[in-house]
Design an enzyme around this catalytic site. Sequence first.
Site, PDB file in Angstrom:
ATOM      1  N   LYS A   1       0.844  -1.196   0.000  1.00 31.03           N
ATOM      2  CA  LYS A   1       0.000   0.000   0.000  1.00 31.03           C
ATOM      3  C   LYS A   1       0.882   1.250   0.000  1.00 31.03           C
ATOM      4  O   LYS A   1       1.947   1.272   0.637  1.00 31.03           O
ATOM      5  CB  LYS A   1      -0.891  -0.053   1.244  1.00 31.03           C
ATOM      6  CG  LYS A   1      -1.866   1.081   1.433  1.00 31.03           C
ATOM      7  CD  LYS A   1      -2.678   0.831   2.701  1.00 31.03           C
ATOM      8  CE  LYS A   1      -3.735   1.878   2.948  1.00 31.03           C
ATOM      9  NZ  LYS A   1      -4.560   1.549   4.156  1.00 31.03           N
TER      10      LYS A   1
ATOM     11  N   SER B   1      -9.244   1.323   3.268  1.00 24.03           N
ATOM     12  CA  SER B   1      -8.465   2.174   2.381  1.00 24.03           C
ATOM     13  C   SER B   1      -7.376   1.407   1.634  1.00 24.03           C
ATOM     14  O   SER B   1      -6.736   1.950   0.737  1.00 24.03           O
ATOM     15  CB  SER B   1      -7.824   3.317   3.181  1.00 24.03           C
ATOM     16  OG  SER B   1      -6.919   2.824   4.159  1.00 24.03           O
TER      17      SER B   1
ATOM     18  N   SER C   1      -9.556  -1.146   7.432  1.00 24.67           N
ATOM     19  CA  SER C   1      -9.006  -0.916   6.095  1.00 24.67           C
ATOM     20  C   SER C   1      -8.315  -2.110   5.465  1.00 24.67           C
ATOM     21  O   SER C   1      -7.930  -2.060   4.295  1.00 24.67           O
ATOM     22  CB  SER C   1      -8.040   0.276   6.125  1.00 24.67           C
ATOM     23  OG  SER C   1      -8.751   1.473   6.308  1.00 24.67           O
TER      24      SER C   1
END
Length: 357
Positions: A35, A112, A136
């Site tokens: 990420k 996310s 997330s």
Amino acid sequence: MAKASDYGAFMERFILQPSSSSHELPLNGLTFAVKDIFDVDGYVTGFGNPDWARTHQAAMLTAPSVLAVLKGGATCVGKTVMDEMAYSINGENKHYGTPTNPKAPDRVPGGSSSGSAVAVGAMLVDFSLGSDTGGSVRVPASYCGIFGIRPSHGVVSTTGVIPMAQSFDTVGWFARDPEILNRVGHVLLPFPDVNPVTPNQIIIPEDCFRLLSIPIDRVTQVLVKSVEKLFGSDIVKHVILGDYVEDKVTSLKPFMSKENQTQEYNIPSLAALSTAMRLLQRYEFKNNHGEWVRAVQPDLGPGIRERVWEALGTTDEKIDVCQSLKTEFRSALTDLLGVLSPSLSLPKLTQAAIPTK
């Protein structure tokens, strides 16, 4: 930028070779992505927003969690798209696009850690790293039909990971099958190999299962039968978690509201916990990033913009109560679970087959 064949999952592609090519390493031959919240030496950590990327220098060190899986024999193939400043669980990004959910292309992928989940679900990598503050990793794992794990807070180092709200931030990971999920866990989790432990109790929170949109028995009967087959029926314990929390966590009272008490699909004490969590999350986000937001006035997408500016208006009122509540709630759960230490509690595992609300 990502190509169409990437399902929109990648911010940028690059190759980081493993520290060793030994075939005996636990992650030898596996590929992974990270990420865009993790530092990688020589690359700007973009935090999901081009203004952030524009105003920050390239990282000079790589996050320990990334180094750990490289040392374990895996190869990194790039950075993945995320929700701006990690402040959403939808998976949409107005600047870089919304990664395509490989299991349901007409639905959001969840965030996310959206790109990390999509990269795994679309079989672009074997596993990926994400972060989980309020869901997330768990949310996009369930949306994309893969496994996602959020370990206990503080177990995996968050050094080199941009903080969202450090009281809740964790490093998690995704995989398509439990075997690889387990192999990554043996690298990231700092525990020695031990024999499987037989649980002394399995707790089913009846009130939480009643919130599901499907009949409760369709889930609990399968769960109970599986547990009884493996461990016997004596260890199954049914509780009303909301009542237990309300009774044991007295610090909740300032966060209990009449609105929560009257909503049909709601557990008042757990809703109060959520209110306190969001307050502390906003406060910590403001302390971490408020100065930058006010100075740069970044272009933020809808939903994100409102949440960010709401956070910047947070005061320290009730923050001390939030800290007391966190400690009291941890103690209550430790007593309920019979865990020797909160730091030894089991990680949370999410799979698409388990409905989420």
